[in-house]
Design an enzyme around this catalytic site. Structure first.
Site, PDB file in Angstrom:
ATOM      1  N   SER A  89     -32.299  11.931   7.048  1.00 46.21           N
ATOM      2  CA  SER A  89     -31.162  10.709   7.606  1.00 46.21           C
ATOM      3  C   SER A  89     -30.340  11.008   8.575  1.00 46.21           C
ATOM      4  CB  SER A  89     -30.561  10.352   6.056  1.00 46.21           C
ATOM      5  OG  SER A  89     -31.472   9.718   5.346  1.00 46.21           O
ATOM      6  N   TYR A 189     -28.012   0.909   1.003  1.00 47.20           N
ATOM      7  CA  TYR A 189     -28.857   2.751   1.548  1.00 47.20           C
ATOM      8  C   TYR A 189     -30.410   1.436   1.769  1.00 47.20           C
ATOM      9  CZ  TYR A 189     -29.203   6.005   3.794  1.00 47.20           C
ATOM     10  OH  TYR A 189     -29.599   7.243   5.099  1.00 47.20           O
ATOM     11  N   SER A 190     -31.252   1.892   2.488  1.00 48.97           N
ATOM     12  CA  SER A 190     -33.440   1.349   2.473  1.00 48.97           C
ATOM     13  C   SER A 190     -32.849   2.318   3.703  1.00 48.97           C
ATOM     14  CB  SER A 190     -32.756  -0.037   2.813  1.00 48.97           C
ATOM     15  OG  SER A 190     -34.183  -0.421   2.795  1.00 48.97           O
ATOM     16  N   ASN A 191     -33.912   3.007   3.069  1.00 50.33           N
ATOM     17  CA  ASN A 191     -34.813   4.153   3.770  1.00 50.33           C
ATOM     18  C   ASN A 191     -35.785   2.824   4.995  1.00 50.33           C
ATOM     19  OD1 ASN A 191     -33.242   7.242   3.687  1.00 50.33           O
ATOM     20  ND2 ASN A 191     -33.283   6.323   1.585  1.00 50.33           N
ATOM     21  N   THR A 322     -25.150  12.000   7.052  1.00 48.81           N
ATOM     22  CA  THR A 322     -25.337  13.341   6.148  1.00 48.81           C
ATOM     23  C   THR A 322     -27.258  12.778   5.871  1.00 48.81           C
ATOM     24  OG1 THR A 322     -25.133  11.754   4.281  1.00 48.81           O
ATOM     25  CG2 THR A 322     -23.078  12.921   4.910  1.00 48.81           C
ATOM     26  N   GLY A 323     -27.284  14.130   5.569  1.00 50.19           N
ATOM     27  CA  GLY A 323     -29.160  14.154   5.485  1.00 50.19           C
ATOM     28  C   GLY A 323     -29.360  15.580   4.954  1.00 50.19           C
TER      29      GLY A 323
END
Length: 376
Positions: A89, A189-191, A322-323
């Site tokens: 991300s 949170y929306s990917n 962050t990812g």
């Protein structure tokens, strides 16, 4: 990978909470702080259960790099600072930057609706594409749902690590579930929102989003070790290997499902260069830089900006991303004044455990090293 909120945002906050009980560094010289970071990174391997850990640490213009453990458990190759990893991300900041640049060029407005640029794409029970704006996609207030993670990842964990999704298919699978809330009425949170932003970039520019990111960001900043693979499951060149909690190597894994939500590959130095330029205002015009930093509080104790996020440490608010993806968890954060910066990657993230909503997806918290760097 970042398809559940806990993967990208919630897991970061949870790990920060776990890290707050870590030893307080206190005031120390820059050299001593570097030693503390070195110690914390080493402990991630010797005590924390990670096969490898790599960190970039900057205070003002002084940079240090720290490594511990191995890049590959099969060969024993040592972890090195120049090795690539999947940044998951952290990709969102690159995508958001291009969108904000297009707004600064007046090629789109952040208040444009999704329907304006992607007519007919956002269709599903309860969705009103004419009410969802580009701005809301950027700061996760559009209410766009993500797909079911278990079914989405099924091919990868049943012998098809090279399975390829198109962005359109992932978006379609996302929209079978009603929105999380009406546009602008909440934050989640929306990917999928970032997949839509990738398609907006392509519609506005007429070019592939990979080309836009390369020409606008990677080449001007000299990020020669950063790439945006879209289908290939392989990491090329010198790279770290990533694992699940059982030690299975997850390095070979097609990033197609994540596309503009999290498919990019980089190194700690390249990621640090990008975030330093972004947060210092070198990539955006003043109005768009202000938008980047307009925060929307979330219910995890932090806030979302346009493609970036914040959370609070004992020493103050830190900014970055962050990812979490198959085998890798990374943190790229800077102090509010920009004087200190850390990019850390550890080589375990259990994607299957995350899909099953298991309480443990990494062997231990990686955040003590982040706190040592930013709060020392």
């Amino acid at each position: 990978m970042s398809w559940r909120r806990g993967v990208s945002r919630g897991i970061a906050v949870g790990l920060v909470v776990a890290a707050l009980g870590a030893a307080t560094i206190g005031s120390a010289s820059a050299a001593r702080r570097g030693d503390d970071v070195d110690t914390a990174v080493t402990k991630l391997v010797t005590e924390g259960g990670f096969p490898g850990a790599v960190a970039y640490y900057r205070e003002d213009d002084r940079v240090r790099r720290y490594t511990a453990g191995v890049a590959d458990t099969a060969t024993g190759e040592p972890a090195m600072a120049w090795q690539r990893f999947r940044i998951a991300s952290n990709t969102k900041a690159f995508v958001a930057t291009v969108v904000l640049q297009l707004a600064g060029e007046q090629r789109l407005s952040l208040d444009d609706s999704v329907e304006r640029w992607l007519p007919g794409v956002v269709r599903g029970p309860g969705y009103e594409a004419s009410r969802i704006t580009v701005r809301q996609l950027l700061n996760h207030t559009g209410g766009v749902h993500d797909p079911d993670q278990v079914s989405l990842l099924y091919p990868y964990f049943h012998g098809h690590r090279d399975f390829v999704y198109t962005p359109d298919e992932v978006i379609r699978r996302s929209l079978v579930t009603p929105p999380s809330f009406a546009p602008g009425a909440g934050v989640s949170y929306s990917n999928t929102g970032y997949l839509l932003l990738g398609k907006v970039i392509e519609r506005v520019t007429g070019h592939d989003v990979v080309r836009e990111i390369r020409q606008r960001l990677l080449m001007p900043l000299g990020l020669w070790h950063t790439a945006f693979p879209t289908t290939s499951p392989y990491l090329t060149g010198p790279h770290l290997h990533g694992y699940d909690l059982k030690g299975e190597d997850l390095t070979t894994f097609s990033p197609s499902y994540d596309w503009t939500a999290g498919a990019m590959v980089s190194t700690v130095d390249d990621l640090a260069t990008f975030h330093r330029a972004l947060l210092a205002g070198r990539l955006l015009r003043p109005a768009e830089q202000a938008t980047l930093r307009q925060l929307v509080p979330n219910d995890e104790g932090g806030a979302y900006g346009a493609g970036i996020e914040t959370f609070d440490l004992p020493c103050g608010t830190v900014w970055g991303n962050t990812g979490a993806g198959p085998g890798f968890y990374s943190v790229s954060m800077s102090s509010a004044d920009g004087r200190r910066q850390v990019v850390l990657v550890v080589t375990v993230y259990d994607l299957a455990a995350d899909a099953a909503h298991a309480p443990k997806v990494v062997p231990s918290s990686p955040l003590p090293a982040v706190q040592a760097a930013l709060c020392g």
